[in-house]
Structure formats: C-alpha cells, structure tokens
Motif scaffolding. Structure first.
Motif, PDB file in Angstrom:
ATOM      1  N   GLU A 297       5.731   1.208 -20.110  1.00 40.68           N
ATOM      2  CA  GLU A 297       6.931   0.764 -20.827  1.00 40.68           C
ATOM      3  C   GLU A 297       6.894   1.198 -22.290  1.00 40.68           C
ATOM      4  OE1 GLU A 297       7.557  -3.474 -20.276  1.00 40.68           O
ATOM      5  OE2 GLU A 297       9.057  -2.982 -18.746  1.00 40.68           O
ATOM      6  N   ARG A 298       5.751   1.064 -22.924  1.00 40.57           N
ATOM      7  CA  ARG A 298       5.657   1.400 -24.346  1.00 40.57           C
ATOM      8  C   ARG A 298       5.659   2.904 -24.585  1.00 40.57           C
ATOM      9  NH1 ARG A 298       7.675  -0.803 -27.878  1.00 40.57           N
ATOM     10  NH2 ARG A 298       6.119  -0.871 -29.544  1.00 40.57           N
ATOM     11  N   VAL A 299       5.158   3.678 -23.617  1.00 36.02           N
ATOM     12  CA  VAL A 299       5.195   5.119 -23.823  1.00 36.02           C
ATOM     13  C   VAL A 299       6.638   5.615 -23.735  1.00 36.02           C
ATOM     14  CG1 VAL A 299       4.967   6.131 -21.481  1.00 36.02           C
ATOM     15  CG2 VAL A 299       3.780   7.168 -23.417  1.00 36.02           C
ATOM     16  N   ALA A 300       7.489   4.913 -22.988  1.00 36.49           N
ATOM     17  CA  ALA A 300       8.918   5.253 -22.971  1.00 36.49           C
ATOM     18  C   ALA A 300       9.522   5.030 -24.348  1.00 36.49           C
ATOM     19  CB  ALA A 300       9.646   4.416 -21.919  1.00 36.49           C
ATOM     20  N   ASP A 301       9.167   3.905 -24.983  1.00 33.12           N
ATOM     21  CA  ASP A 301       9.647   3.640 -26.342  1.00 33.12           C
ATOM     22  C   ASP A 301       9.137   4.699 -27.316  1.00 33.12           C
ATOM     23  OD1 ASP A 301      10.900   1.320 -25.445  1.00 33.12           O
ATOM     24  OD2 ASP A 301       9.153   0.064 -25.871  1.00 33.12           O
ATOM     25  N   ALA A 302       7.867   5.072 -27.141  1.00 27.64           N
ATOM     26  CA  ALA A 302       7.276   6.087 -28.021  1.00 27.64           C
ATOM     27  C   ALA A 302       8.021   7.412 -27.892  1.00 27.64           C
ATOM     28  CB  ALA A 302       5.797   6.272 -27.681  1.00 27.64           C
TER      29      ALA A 302
END
Length: 218
Positions: free
Chosen positions: A28-33
């Motif tokens: 999920e956070r790599v999508a935000d990144a």
C-alpha cells in the motif's frame, strides 16, 4: 510436550499473519511512494521490509527448533514445513516491494513514470496489496475462503497494459526498461501470493502444490 508444541505452532501462525500484514502495508505504501513521489512513504517501505526480513529469520529459527526438538509427524510436520515456505514467500514479497521503493528513491524528486503509466503501476500495487491481505486471512484461518476470489483485473492483464503503454510512449529506452522492471517486480509479488495460496491448500487438504491444477477451488 504436546502442549508446548501446540503453543509454538500458534505463535508461528501469528508471526506469519503479522508478516502478511507487513507485506500488505508495504504494498500500500509503495503505491503512495510511486504516485506521489513520496520519500516518507519510500522510507516506510524500507522499514517494513527490514521488519519482514527480521521476522523471516525468527520464523526460520523457530521452525528449526520445532523440527529438531519436537520431531513432528503427519499433519504437524506438514504445518511446520509449510510455515517456513510461506515465510520465505513473504520475505521475497518484501524484497521485491523494496526494489520498487528503491527506484522511487533514485528518481526523486521526479516521478518514475508519466501519469498514464503511473495509473497502471498503482493498480498493480493495489492488486499486490489485496492479495497479501487475502493471504493473511488464509494463513490466520489455516484454509482458503471459497468466496475470496478477487473481482479485479488479473495481473496478467495489467502487465499487458503496461507493456502496451510503454510501446506507445516516448520514454527513453533506459527509462522504459526501468519501468518494465517495476511492473515485473509487482507481478512477481502476486506470483508469490499464488504460491502461498497453494501452500495453504496443501496444509488444508494434503495435496502438494505441484499436484494442484490452476482451476482447483481455493
């Protein structure tokens, strides 16, 4: 002795469930990144992967102790062997997602891809996150939910869209190769969740992963 073994198996399952949660959070956070060229999210992904690798080492040590001291047989042995294999799959997912985050880090402050391609990469991240969440539910319950099929685009379709978009883009060759590698890493994440699905089915039914057909019920 049997009570001790049962407690160890429960603790092992809880560790695997936490590893699934870490892999899900990392996806999920790599999508935000990716979408926001967000360094904070990138560093969080690195932290999630570091935790995953530490937990993998702990799970590996726990299973070695169980095998050496408890000498499990039949289903108990299947449980222990399956657990370390699942931990290995989750470790690889964390490593792959961390490689995606590294590309964001290297490209900062620019985005790794143009907007139209970024949307595809974000969808691939979202699918990886959903599949790791589903894996966590299966690990916690010890079996696949028959109604847990995803209604989203399969990764193969997203991968095809990515390559089509790259073929139609004007990105330099080296940039296009980097973007294709990002997509490949995300696709491999879902491949590893497929492997976890098969391992959980093996634990539940005793059918080895290599003997399961792609249309077996999950």
């Amino acid at each position: 002795m049997r009570t001790q073994f049962t407690h160890e198996l429960i603790a092992l399952t809880e560790d695997l469930t936490r590893m699934c949660r870490l892999a899900h959070d990392a996806a999920e956070r790599v999508a935000d990144a990716l979408v926001d060229a967000d360094l904070t999210a990138t560093y969080e992904v690195f932290a999630f992967d570091e935790q995953l690798q530490k937990m993998y080492g702990a799970c590996e040590a726990r299973t070695v102790v169980l095998l050496a001291l408890q000498a499990p047989v039949a289903r108990d042995l299947r449980h222990v062997v399956t657990a370390i294999q699942i931990a290995g799959e989750l470790s690889r997912i964390g490593w792959l997602i961390s490689r995606v985050a590294q590309q964001v880090y290297r490209s900062y402050p620019k985005h790794v891809a143009p907007q139209q391609i970024m949307a595809i990469l974000a969808a691939m991240c979202g699918l990886a996150a959903r599949r790791t969440e589903r894996a966590g539910e299966a690990v916690a319950g010890g079996r696949q939910d028959a109604d847990a099929g995803t209604a989203t685009q399969p990764m193969e379709q997203l991968h095809h869209q990515l390559h089509t978009a790259l073929g139609n883009s004007t990105e330099p060759t080296d940039t296009a190769i980097d973007i294709a590698l990002l997509g490949h890493n995300l696709e491999r994440c879902v491949d590893h969740t497929d492997r976890i699905d098969r391992l959980i089915r093996f634990l539940d039914t005793g059918i080895p992963p290599t003997a399961q057909s792609s249309d077996d019920p999950e």
